[in-house]
Design an enzyme around this catalytic site. Structure first.
Site, PDB file in Angstrom:
ATOM      1  N   ALA A 259     -25.290 -18.468 -48.083  1.00 46.66           N
ATOM      2  CA  ALA A 259     -26.033 -17.263 -48.404  1.00 46.66           C
ATOM      3  C   ALA A 259     -25.840 -16.955 -49.882  1.00 46.66           C
ATOM      4  CB  ALA A 259     -25.541 -16.088 -47.563  1.00 46.66           C
ATOM      5  N   GLU A 261     -25.752 -13.578 -52.889  1.00 50.41           N
ATOM      6  CA  GLU A 261     -25.562 -12.131 -53.064  1.00 50.41           C
ATOM      7  C   GLU A 261     -26.492 -11.483 -54.080  1.00 50.41           C
ATOM      8  OE1 GLU A 261     -23.381 -14.557 -54.094  1.00 50.41           O
ATOM      9  OE2 GLU A 261     -22.439 -14.021 -56.005  1.00 50.41           O
ATOM     10  N   ASN A 262     -27.683 -12.023 -54.332  1.00 46.72           N
ATOM     11  CA  ASN A 262     -28.615 -11.421 -55.293  1.00 46.72           C
ATOM     12  C   ASN A 262     -28.632  -9.898 -55.165  1.00 46.72           C
ATOM     13  OD1 ASN A 262     -29.618 -14.204 -55.604  1.00 46.72           O
ATOM     14  ND2 ASN A 262     -30.480 -13.814 -53.576  1.00 46.72           N
ATOM     15  N   GLU A 295     -21.196 -11.544 -48.579  1.00 49.09           N
ATOM     16  CA  GLU A 295     -22.287 -11.292 -49.525  1.00 49.09           C
ATOM     17  C   GLU A 295     -22.355  -9.811 -49.880  1.00 49.09           C
ATOM     18  OE1 GLU A 295     -23.242 -13.924 -50.787  1.00 49.09           O
ATOM     19  OE2 GLU A 295     -22.581 -15.256 -49.173  1.00 49.09           O
ATOM     20  N   HIS A 298     -19.751  -8.897 -52.444  1.00 49.55           N
ATOM     21  CA  HIS A 298     -20.060  -9.344 -53.803  1.00 49.55           C
ATOM     22  C   HIS A 298     -20.725  -8.238 -54.639  1.00 49.55           C
ATOM     23  CE1 HIS A 298     -18.922 -13.459 -54.401  1.00 49.55           C
ATOM     24  NE2 HIS A 298     -19.719 -13.995 -53.492  1.00 49.55           N
ATOM     25  N   GLU A 317     -15.366 -15.460 -56.363  1.00 47.07           N
ATOM     26  CA  GLU A 317     -15.378 -16.107 -55.052  1.00 47.07           C
ATOM     27  C   GLU A 317     -14.025 -16.051 -54.339  1.00 47.07           C
ATOM     28  OE1 GLU A 317     -17.987 -16.478 -53.652  1.00 47.07           O
ATOM     29  OE2 GLU A 317     -19.489 -16.708 -55.243  1.00 47.07           O
TER      30      GLU A 317
HETATM   31  C1  7MK Z   1     -20.362 -19.929 -50.107  1.00 51.28           C
HETATM   32  C2  7MK Z   1     -22.751 -19.089 -53.698  1.00 51.28           C
HETATM   33  C3  7MK Z   1     -22.721 -17.655 -53.230  1.00 51.28           C
HETATM   34  C4  7MK Z   1     -20.452 -22.154 -51.028  1.00 51.28           C
HETATM   35  C5  7MK Z   1     -19.868 -21.228 -50.178  1.00 51.28           C
HETATM   36  C6  7MK Z   1     -21.428 -19.536 -50.880  1.00 51.28           C
HETATM   37  C7  7MK Z   1     -22.024 -20.483 -51.753  1.00 51.28           C
HETATM   38  C8  7MK Z   1     -21.533 -21.783 -51.806  1.00 51.28           C
HETATM   39  C9  7MK Z   1     -21.930 -18.102 -50.839  1.00 51.28           C
HETATM   40  C10 7MK Z   1     -23.156 -20.074 -52.655  1.00 51.28           C
HETATM   41  C11 7MK Z   1     -21.702 -17.314 -52.133  1.00 51.28           C
HETATM   42  N1  7MK Z   1     -22.397 -16.836 -54.393  1.00 51.28           N
HETATM   43  O1  7MK Z   1     -21.773 -15.955 -51.880  1.00 51.28           O
HETATM   44  O2  7MK Z   1     -20.416 -17.531 -52.605  1.00 51.28           O
HETATM   45 ZN    ZN Z   2     -19.474 -15.836 -52.605  1.00 56.48          ZN
END
Ligand code: 7MK
Ligand code: ZN
Length: 835
Positions: A259, A261-262, A295, A298, A317
């Site tokens: 997913a 988080e836009n 998400e 974030h 992250e």
């Molecule tokens: C989770 C980036 C996104 C790998 C694991 C996620 C991604 C890649 C979701 C894509 C995320 N920002 O929310 O971290």
């Molecule tokens: Zn993330």
């Protein structure tokens, strides 16, 4: 091979220009989408060359302050000389969403348009400074055919919409919060919407919307519940409130990752939104809640405060994974939640660190950023935050978070900024702790017991072996949580390479339970007696310690078997299982873990060199020993829990079915056909496949009949097909099956990704041959998805001589002039000569 330059953290330079505003206009078209980007520029230093990233774009025109300019191209960037201190730049480009199978930038997912910009996808939408430290205020006007795309979405608040000529319509969105371009999103389609609302702690009403494929609204209710719980949790735990009037989630079928988080418009892989009891397992429900939370969280840890550069990815992250793990533990957690987190670390992360892709949670060099969305950056990153949380305590950690937001809201910052806020808020020195950000590899902690004259103590020492990316290592401060069986619990803080701890007077030497709750991401060396391990397995309070003790026993046993010898651990392990199965049931989730025979993948982590055939045989032998020796008592337990309508009971039942599969063929068939939900049905099917039972064909074909029109559910079927004995010879037919598609990464990951990671048949001559045909095809379609599948093959040096040779040939053969930068970087590292 596509040659891309190495980028280094040490070379960071602040941007030569700031872009304060960006107004985008999209004239959506399947093959020729026209993007007009108007940006307000400000010089940020003395360099007058504005350098813009762009890929797969057709440039139509460039105007600076209303005058056409002729840009030049340098190092694949568009360069424009800007004489003054500021200016307005207008760029028009064309892009083709229909042929965009890489799923980065603007693409078609089913009938809808959608975008994915993290990490560097925005450069496929327009020429821009595609880096996270350029924060702008966005407005986006989206224009499309009204009938085909009735919903036009982007970040922020809807400010205007209306009809246009030619059956088209438009919507204009404004996002008041400055953001980096990786958080931009656009979606246009025809969806069903599930709506709800949330009243924030300060009393504002937020409209919540989940956009799903037509007819799927009812399947979004669990995601909506999880969203509201996440919003409440972040207010209660961190005082963090949502900041826009509307929060939207869109579920799409074509998506490379979980997913995204836009800002205000999260885009999800549909499999992490849609669920009902008939199609989703208990594990699916929990995963959905965890990702919804991730998400949503974030919005503060990532969006309001973002990363200065991509080397700092773990800033958002690692922290956000820690936050979603804490939420899950509070909300729906069981005693197995932490065990699963530890297992992921010890299998996937430790393997990554021991292989050619080893990197610290803050990498120092990157070729293709997509390759660094790793279990190291994410999950080891979360373990590092968890250690900080333990060190500072709940209140101290919260004080650090408060200071972090106070200092850095609206900014793009570094991991050091985060740790400094934690240190300053608590008035502690975290200089040594920062080593966790710069050092790769897994520390090995050796435990020595000191027992003399009734005094018990421990000596802890640590070394981190060299890794592919880094030779020199130092000691890191780490919390080592222990339990003395039947006595006390405490956390020992190991500060240097070696330290002794006096733990007091005892009449008898206590039994040590080490590394409770997996308190630090380390490997353990501890010559504990077999009897003590069996005692821990049965009696330790900490669930992780119990499962770990079983593993340590089995590791000794399998090591002996690989040498053609027997080992007393077998009897001890069987006796402990017998004891657990005969006592009153106290924790079904935990027992579900204890009644699993470790996977071959888990066993790979026990040994430096991989004897694949030996491990497969050892696992088969372990399973048959359990069936022969413990059938009666395990079957009693199965009878006791199989009809209990409770999540833990379902987990335990499924473990027992897998363990006893070969002796329970009829029961498995019956359970499959009488299943009341997908947890039961999938559990029975998985057991049939694990035991390679004759009934498997019939059940798999029934599953296809029942769920063939729901491709999300069919991913479960593809995964079992990929894992199954005899998968390789069925691959030509499976890839022709209507449930499979070469273009959809959920499908390819389920069938081919699982085959590579979990089926020993991949490591046969015919398996390598098939992969040499399939991987180039996948890479040409979707580099990012392909790169995420080949991890297990990169470990080629650890295999036996014959496989080593074949794997080296396979990997070498994949390096061609058309190989993507994504796959190319991994191959280059894996094949690099060792010094
Ligand atoms: C989770 C980036 C996104 C790998 C694991 C996620 C991604 C890649 C979701 C894509 C995320 N920002 O929310 O971290
Ligand atoms: Zn993330």
């Amino acid at each position: 091979m596509a040659n891309k330059a190495v980028k280094r953290l040490a070379d960071y330079q602040s941007p030569a220009f700031l872009i304060t505003h960006l107004d985008l206009t999209f004239e959506l078209d399947d093959t020729q989408t026209r993007v007009t980007a108007v940006s307000k520029l400000k010089k940020n230093g003395t360099d007058s060359a504005l350098r813009l990233d762009g890929e797969h774009l057709e440039l139509v025109s460039v105007e600076l302050d209303g005058k056409t300019v002729e840009p030049r191209f340098e190092n694949e960037q568009l360069v424009i000389d800007v004489a003054g201190d500021s200016g307005e730049l207008k760029i028009v480009t064309l892009t083709n969403p229909s042929t965009n199978t890489a799923l980065e930038g603007l693409y078609k997912s089913g009938g809808a348009f959608c975008t994915q910009c993290e990490a560097e996808g925005f450069r496929r939408i327009t020429y821009f400074m595609d880096r996270p430290d350029v924060l702008a205020i966005y407005s986006s006007k989206v224009i499309a055919d009204k009938e085909k795309y009735p919903q036009l979405l982007s970040n922020g608040n809807l400010v205007e919409c209306g009809d246009l000529d030619g059956g088209r319509h438009f919507a204009t969105w404004q996002d008041p919060f400055p953001k980096p371009c990786y958080l931009f999103a656009l979606v246009a389609g025809d969806f069903d919407i599930l709506e709800d609302s949330f009243t924030t702690m300060s009393g504002r009403d937020v409209l919540l919307q989940i956009y799903v494929d037509k007819g799927r609204r009812a399947q979004a209710t669990h995601a909506m519940t999880a969203l509201k719980a996440s919003m409440k949790w972040d207010e209660d735990t961190y005082g963090l409130e949502y900041d826009l009037d509307r929060f939207m989630i869109v579920a799409v079928d074509f998506f490379n990752m979980g997913a995204m988080e836009n800002k205000g418009l999260n885009v999800f892989n549909a499999k992490f939104v849609l669920a009902d009891d008939n199609t989703a397992t208990d594990a699916d429900y929990d995963r959905i809640a965890g990702i919804i939370a991730h998400e949503y969280f974030h919005n503060w840890t990532g969006n309001r405060v973002t990363c200065r550069d991509w080397f700092q990815l773990s800033l958002k992250e690692g922290l956000t994974v820690f936050r979603d793990q804490s939420f899950s533990a509070d909300w729906a957690g069981s005693s197995a939640t932490r065990i699963h987190e530890a297992q992921l670390m010890r299998t996937a992360q430790f393997a990554e660190d021991a292989g050619p892709m080893s990197h610290p949670i803050r990498p120092q060099e990157v070729v293709e950023m997509n390759n660094f969305y790793t279990v190291t950056v994410y999950d080891k990153g979360a373990e590092v935050i968890r250690m900080l949380h333990g060190l500072l305590g709940k209140a101290g950690f919260r004080a650090g978070m408060d200071l972090y937001f106070k200092r850095h809201d609206g900014k793009a910052v570094t991991c050091d900024d985060f740790v400094d806020a934690m240190a300053d808020a608590n008035d502690v020195d975290l200089t040594a702790f920062k080593g966790w950000y710069s050092q790769s590899g897994t520390p090995i902690v050796t435990v020595t017991e000191l027992w003399e004259n009734g005094q018990y103590g421990l000596k802890l020492s640590q070394v981190t072996p060299p890794t592919a990316d880094q030779k020199e290592k130092g000691p890191l401060p780490l919390p080592f949580a222990i339990e003395l069986l039947g006595h006390s619990k405490q956390v020992l803080q190991l500060q240097g390479a070696e330290q002794t701890f006096a733990l007091g007077h005892f009449d008898e030497k206590p039994v040590l339970a080490p590394l409770c709750g997996f308190s630090a991401p380390v490997k353990l060396v501890f010559e504990q007696s077999d009897d003590e391990l069996a005692a821990l397995m049965e009696k330790a309070e900490d669930g992780f310690v119990r499962v770990d003790a079983a593993e340590r026993l089995l590791q000794r046993l399998v090591a002996a078997w690989l040498e053609g010898q027997e080992h007393p651990a077998l009897e001890l392990w069987l006796n402990a299982l017998h004891g657990i199965a005969s006592r009153p049931l106290t924790d079904a989730f935990l027992d579900a873990e204890l009644f699993k025979v470790p996977s071959v993948n888990a066993m790979l982590g026990w040994f430096e060199n991989i004897d694949l055939d030996g491990l497969v045989a050892a696992r088969t032998r372990l399973r048959s020993q359990v069936r022969e020796r413990l059938f009666a008592v395990l079957h009693d337990r199965y009878q006791m829990v199989k009809d209990v309508k409770e999540k833990g009971a379902r987990a335990l039942t499924n473990s027992l079915l897998v363990l006893l599969a070969e002796s329970l063929e009829n029961a498995i068939e019956e359970r499959y056909f009488q299943a009341r939900n997908m947890t039961e049905r999938q559990g029975a099917l998985a057991a049939a496949v694990a035991g390679n039972l004759a009934i498997s064909d019939k059940l798999l074909s029934d599953f296809d009949d029942k769920f063939g029109d729901n491709l999300q559910v069919m991913d479960k079927w593809l995964m079992l097909q990929g894992q199954r004995s005899g998968a390789l010879k069925r691959m030509p037919k499976l890839t022709e099956h209507s449930a499979f598609s070469w273009n959809n990464p959920n499908r390819t990951r389920s069938l081919i990704g699982v085959f590579i990671a979990h089926n020993p048949e991949a490591h046969s001559d015919a398996g390598y041959q098939w992969l040499s045909e399939v991987l180039p095809k996948l890479d040409s379609i979707n580099p990012q998805a392909t790169a995420r599948m080949v991890g297990p093959l990169l470990q080629w040096r650890r295999f036996d001589a014959k496989r080593r040779q074949s794997l080296e040939a396979l990997l070498t053969g994949l390096q061609t002039p058309t190989t993507s930068a994504d796959l190319g970087e991994l191959l280059g590292k894996a094949l690099a000569k060792k010094d």
